[in-house]
Structure formats: C-alpha cells, structure tokens
Design a protein around this motif. Sequence first.
Motif, PDB file in Angstrom:
ATOM      1  N   LEU A  85     -13.890   7.208   7.843  1.00  0.00           N
ATOM      2  CA  LEU A  85     -13.041   8.174   7.142  1.00  0.00           C
ATOM      3  C   LEU A  85     -11.669   8.217   7.779  1.00  0.00           C
ATOM      4  N   MET A 110      -8.182  10.510   7.591  1.00  0.00           N
ATOM      5  CA  MET A 110      -7.514  11.701   7.049  1.00  0.00           C
ATOM      6  C   MET A 110      -6.014  11.461   7.030  1.00  0.00           C
ATOM      7  N   ASP A 145      11.015   2.029   4.034  1.00  0.00           N
ATOM      8  CA  ASP A 145      10.493   3.358   3.724  1.00  0.00           C
ATOM      9  C   ASP A 145      11.398   4.430   4.300  1.00  0.00           C
ATOM     10  N   SER A 164      -4.064  -5.303   8.012  1.00  0.00           N
ATOM     11  CA  SER A 164      -3.573  -4.524   6.886  1.00  0.00           C
ATOM     12  C   SER A 164      -3.775  -3.039   7.144  1.00  0.00           C
ATOM     13  N   THR A 165      -4.841  -2.710   7.873  1.00  0.00           N
ATOM     14  CA  THR A 165      -5.054  -1.314   8.232  1.00  0.00           C
ATOM     15  C   THR A 165      -3.961  -0.839   9.176  1.00  0.00           C
ATOM     16  N   LEU A 180      -0.912  -0.218   7.289  1.00  0.00           N
ATOM     17  CA  LEU A 180      -0.998   1.028   6.516  1.00  0.00           C
ATOM     18  C   LEU A 180      -0.766   2.228   7.431  1.00  0.00           C
ATOM     19  N   LEU A 181      -1.439   2.231   8.573  1.00  0.00           N
ATOM     20  CA  LEU A 181      -1.313   3.364   9.488  1.00  0.00           C
ATOM     21  C   LEU A 181       0.122   3.494   9.975  1.00  0.00           C
ATOM     22  N   ARG A 186       2.827   2.606   8.424  1.00  0.00           N
ATOM     23  CA  ARG A 186       3.706   3.122   7.369  1.00  0.00           C
ATOM     24  C   ARG A 186       3.500   4.618   7.199  1.00  0.00           C
ATOM     25  N   LEU A 187       2.238   5.035   7.195  1.00  0.00           N
ATOM     26  CA  LEU A 187       1.963   6.456   6.999  1.00  0.00           C
ATOM     27  C   LEU A 187       2.483   7.273   8.170  1.00  0.00           C
ATOM     28  N   ARG A 230       6.171   7.707   8.290  1.00  0.00           N
ATOM     29  CA  ARG A 230       6.775   8.674   7.377  1.00  0.00           C
ATOM     30  C   ARG A 230       6.362  10.109   7.681  1.00  0.00           C
ATOM     31  N   PHE A 231       5.096  10.307   8.020  1.00  0.00           N
ATOM     32  CA  PHE A 231       4.607  11.688   8.152  1.00  0.00           C
ATOM     33  C   PHE A 231       4.426  12.126   9.600  1.00  0.00           C
ATOM     34  N   ALA A 268      -0.259  13.043  11.601  1.00  0.00           N
ATOM     35  CA  ALA A 268      -0.653  13.248  10.211  1.00  0.00           C
ATOM     36  C   ALA A 268      -1.768  12.317   9.759  1.00  0.00           C
ATOM     37  N   VAL A 269      -2.098  11.341  10.561  1.00  0.00           N
ATOM     38  CA  VAL A 269      -3.148  10.406  10.187  1.00  0.00           C
ATOM     39  C   VAL A 269      -4.174  10.365  11.313  1.00  0.00           C
ATOM     40  N   HIS A 270      -5.415  10.627  10.985  1.00  0.00           N
ATOM     41  CA  HIS A 270      -6.434  10.581  12.031  1.00  0.00           C
ATOM     42  C   HIS A 270      -7.804  10.364  11.406  1.00  0.00           C
ATOM     43  N   GLY A 271      -8.773  10.109  12.248  1.00  0.00           N
ATOM     44  CA  GLY A 271     -10.147   9.980  11.799  1.00  0.00           C
ATOM     45  C   GLY A 271     -10.924  11.232  12.176  1.00  0.00           C
ATOM     46  N   ASP A 314      -7.776   7.374  14.455  1.00  0.00           N
ATOM     47  CA  ASP A 314      -8.135   6.340  13.469  1.00  0.00           C
ATOM     48  C   ASP A 314      -9.617   6.024  13.423  1.00  0.00           C
ATOM     49  N   GLY A 315     -10.440   6.858  13.976  1.00  0.00           N
ATOM     50  CA  GLY A 315     -11.882   6.657  13.852  1.00  0.00           C
ATOM     51  C   GLY A 315     -12.356   5.323  14.360  1.00  0.00           C
TER      52      GLY A 315
END
Lengths: 223, 500
Positions: A103, A105, B339, B379-380, B383-384, B386-387, B390-391, B395-398, B416-417
């Motif tokens: 998952l 978030m 971005d 690719s992950t 993605l991380l 880029r996110l 920006r945020f 703002a991004v976590h598992g 990131d889990g």
Amino acid sequence: MEWNDPQARVWRGNVAAFTRAVVPTGFHELDRSLPGGGWPLGAVTEIFVEGYGIGELGLLMPALAALTKETPATPKKWIAWVAPPFVPYAPALQQHGVNIDRLLMIHPTAGNKSRLWAIEQAVRSGSSAVVLAWIATDAGRDVEDVILRRLQLAAEDQGCWVVLFRPTSARLARSPAALRIRVSQAPATTRVEILKCRGGRPNIVDVASLALDGSASAQAPNA
Amino acid sequence: MARLLQSLDLFDPAPAQAPPVDDRPARSQQQLWIAVCLPNLAFECLPGLDRSLPAVVVEPERGNLRVIAASRAAAEAGIASGTKLHTALALAASIQVFERAPSLERQCLESLAAWGQTLTSMVSVETPESVLLEVAGSLKLFGSLDAIEARLRAELARRYRDFRFCAAPTATAALWLARAGSADVLHWQHLSGSLAGLPLAVTRWPSEVQALLHEVGLRTVGDCVRLPRDGFARRVGRGYLLDLDRAFGRCADLRAGFEQPQVWSALAELGQETVDSVIFIEAVEQLLRELCAELAKRQAAIAGLTLAFEHLHRPATVECFDLREPTHDRERLLPLIEDRLERSLLPVPAVAVRMTSGTFRPLERKDTDLFERKPLAESTQALLERLQGRFGRAAVHGLCVMPEHRPEKAWAKSPDGDGRQARVLVQEARPLWLLQQPVIIAAGKASLKLVSGPERIESGWWDEQDVARDYYTAKNDNGQRLWVFRDHRTRSWFLHGLFG
C-alpha cells in the motif's frame, strides 16, 4: 444461416463474450451482475457515496486482498491511496487479508487539481495495480469530463484499476468510466446500484454478506 | 663540524648556488609528453563573438595596453601579439577591443584537459595557454602516437582555430617545442639538438630576464645551456637553471595532475527577461543534455541538483531537486524539473538559469530484467520522486502494523512500505477508517445504537499516554457503522473510526 439472414444480424451485445480482465468482487450477488464476473481491471470505476463508513471500502476488500496476494509470477505493484479522507487502518486491512506492504499512501495538497495530477502520475508510472482516490466536490467546479477520459485511457494503457470515490451529486455528470456504482445503506445490507456498466446493464444489488462489523472477509472471498 | 655548517646552508639557501649536474637523463621513466599550445586562446575563449570581425584582446603591460591575441581579420591587418593598442588602432580603426578574461581562459583549458582525460590519465593544465598530456601509457591502447595525435587534432580543430602541439620526452621540452611549433621529438638523443635551436622566447621567462640574456648575447636555449652552471645560477637565477634541467631531462619534471571537479555547473542565458516556463524548460533541457552527457562520460550519477534563476537586480531564486537514489537518466530528471517549473512562479523575471549538480557518485550498475523494459523498482522510484517533489517528502508513505494495544499506536507510517513487517493480528473487529484524533460525541450515547462490545483497552501506563477505554461498534441514523469508545476517566463518548 446466410450472412444476410436478419437473424444472424441481431445484435446481442449483452451476451457478447467479455474478454476484459476482471477481479472477482468476492460477493456472489455482485459478481453475477457485473460483466465478466468482477471489477473491471484496466478501467475507471466510479463509486458514489454519501458519507463514509457505509461499507464502501469493505466492498473492495476481497478484491484488494486478491490483488495484493504475492505470487512469484506477478510483478509487485502498488495499491495507491490518493487523498484518503481518514487514516486507512493497517490492522483492519490486515484482518481483511490485504498485504499492507504493497500500500502506498499519497497525500496531495488541497484541491482536485493536485489530486488528479497525483492519480494520473500513479496510473501512468505503470507501477500501480490499483489507484484508490477520493475526490471532493470543489465549490462549483467538478472534475471535468476530459480529465476522466484521460484517466480512463491511461488506466487502459497500464492495466491499472482506478477507483474514484465521489459524492453522489456527481453521478449526474457525464463520464467515460467503465463502471459507475452508487453505494448506500439499506436496512441490514449494503445496497449497490449499478448506474452504468460497460458490457452490462444497470442493476441494483443488495450485498448482504458484508457484515456490520466489517468481518465480511471471513466468508466473502470466493466463498 | 664542516658537515654541520654545510647542512646549515639549507636554512639559508644561496640563490647563487647551482644544483649539481646530473648529466645522465632519467631514462628509466620512459615518458612521452604532448604539449598542446593555444596561442590565440585569450581571443578564442570569449563567448558569442562574430569571429569574422577584426577584434583584439588587450592586457596592460608597463603602462601600455598591448594586444595579446587577435582575430584572423585583425591579424591580416598586421596586428600581432605584442602590438601596442595605439598601433593596432592605427592599423585598423574599426577593431573591437576586449579585456582579457583569465577565468574564461582557465575554463577553456580545463574543459580541454577534461577531454584529454579520454586519452590519458595524466593531464596537466599549464596556464596561461597550454595543456600537457603524458601519453606513453596510452600508446599501446591507441596503437601509435599518430593515432593519438589524430584524435587530438580532430578535437582541437573542432574547438579552436589556432593550435599547436608537439610530443617530447619531457614536459617542459614538449611545451617549449610546441610554442616554437617544431616537430615531434621522440628520442632522447634528439632532444638536446632540438631544444638547443629554440629562441629564448619559448621559455616565457620574465621579460627582464630575457632582456638580460639578450644583452649578453644569448639568443637560444642552447646558448644558455653552454654557459657554466654556477655562473648562470648566480647571474640569472637558480630557478631558470632548473627549468633548463627539466627541459633537458636532467632533473625530474613533476606536474600537478588535472582533476575534474566533482560537481558540474553550467549557465544558460535566456536572451531576455522572462517568466515563461516554456523558455525555462527549453534551457533546462539543453543543460540537462550536457549534464547527462557529462555523467555518461564520467560513469557517474547524481543524487540531486539545484537550479538558480538569476535576476537582474536581486539575488537568484534557487530551486533544489532531491532524488531518492542517484541517477544519470535524463528521462528521470527532466519530468521532475518540468513538474516544478510548470507550477512555481518566479517573483520577478529571470535572465539566466544556472544548473549545478550534486556531488558525482560512481555509477552502480544494476541487473535488469530481461523481459521488462524498465524494472519496476525504477518506475516506482521515479513515481515517488515526482510525488515527493511536488507534495513534500512526508506526503507519500506506506503503512505498517505495530505490536500495540492502543489503536492509534497500532499502525505507523513506513517509508514506502519497503520493510518487511511483523504480522500482528488482533481478533476483535477493527474499522477500516481510523480518525486522526478521537472526536468527542457531543450528543453522547443517545445518538448511537450500540451493536456489539464492549472491548476494553487499557494500556500505555509506561509512556504517560495511557488509555482506558471501552470500545463498541455502533450505528447511527445515517446508516454509518462507527467505532466508538467511552473513556473511563471522563466518562464521555468518542468516535474513533468508521467501518468503511
């Protein structure tokens, strides 16, 4: 039968072979009403809810559990949660059989613009199997048809299942989503109204097995 | 005692003392130096000039401005290096005059030296206008000296109009021969003869020293070598004798090796004051292309870079980009910057963009899957990045599960889990949605229909955040299924979760 025989030319779209990839919902009543027998993967699903906590998330749990099951053959992909309204509670997810390692978030800054951007990034990266996203009603301006279409195309492209949770007021707007359902609470059951369904027909299903305390997983998956 | 006195001389070095002669050249170290000489560098290093117009670069020398480099058109008008500016203006009235820019010259030489490292590991920059390459070790790799020189010639011709180079067994000799434009000297036995005929100007000794030597009738390097060493050291200077010894291979000729800086920085002029992100992105694309070419050449990766937007009348606006792991991939850096640029507005128009890389790190090669075009992990990561770009990082976590009874502490954010987690399973039902903070139910129990419970949770006395609660599953009038508790101390009801 000749090729110009009228009988051969009757369109039978409703029984046409459904070749799209699906994941079983885990609820028999719902599986029967959905073409292919499950949630359409590689497409946008819109779920209209009036408030949270009426079983809208529990409806997805068996499918998420199935999608996060680790098998050597399938590549590891994320289940991205974009702007969840509350904290997705890890122990409960684990109780439902979801592998919480997968998952991710994502909490974008306020406003639908950044949320949709985050959704699109998550879809386009090709590293997400599912993107669950909560879209609020911006005052006056709602999500544009064009953006949804782009999401739908990206989802088809990457084979990613995009689930958008939207307020019920948005169901009247036009949308290119493959599946649009409204979830509401009926006495003792969760009512799922299928508003639009690619390759299927609108229907109303009462999902009874979703127990009140959320322990649906005990009986639901492929029961 | 006499020995002691002699050794004391070390503390009072007499400049008149000539070093002992070592007639035997140090042939054990078979070196071969190529000296590249750029006589017109002071002019050619100036950026953005129309080369066809007559132009000169001047430097003050004893109160007069003298020409040190000239364009071809100016040279054709009879202006040579050393001409006074007045004379030059008399010869060609319409010439452009530039001041010398030592930093630009230095940059040009360093850039050439950096390229030179593709030929040999031993490169030395010799200001003001030369680069030295030791190529004996590379002869076998390239096949022959001719092959090396052919590559060198091609690269020099691409960069400069005016250049000379020459190979010789010692660095100083190569430098002097290159300045004189003579042919390669490959053997020791030819070295003395070739050097002897060179005019003294190639030594670039100070003009008063050259004038002194000229007055006593010395015209060539050979003339100097023929003089008694002691006398030469006393009259002219010990350092100049050492120079001669180095050139003839009588003493070691050590050079400082050129080392490339471990960061990269370049400036893109925008040509106008602008806030247009399209123009910025164009400039950034160009800079990134250069940076990534550099990274590819050096087999390095960077873990971050900064962009500085330079304004006319205020300090630059700096944007930092952090990467989650080092990369050299342009496809990953560009979207990240795009971005940010598409969103952020500059306070005032910028005139230039400077890109500065983070520290270069050695590239780690990774095995990629044979059938996957891009490995998923990458690719992950993209993605991380880029996110988070920006945020923000948080703002991004598992998610992960903690072995804890208190519900709010039974889960945690994991980066990131990626870590394997402990399996902690509670038997009692838990809601899918948890509220960040329990919310007090003002209406109390009356508004709720309790469905199941209680489940008593009493824990946490050790960290002063202890709880004593009875949890119930409840239902409200809207059909929402709630997870509520009654606090033992306050005896009030709280909402803590929703069975989504």
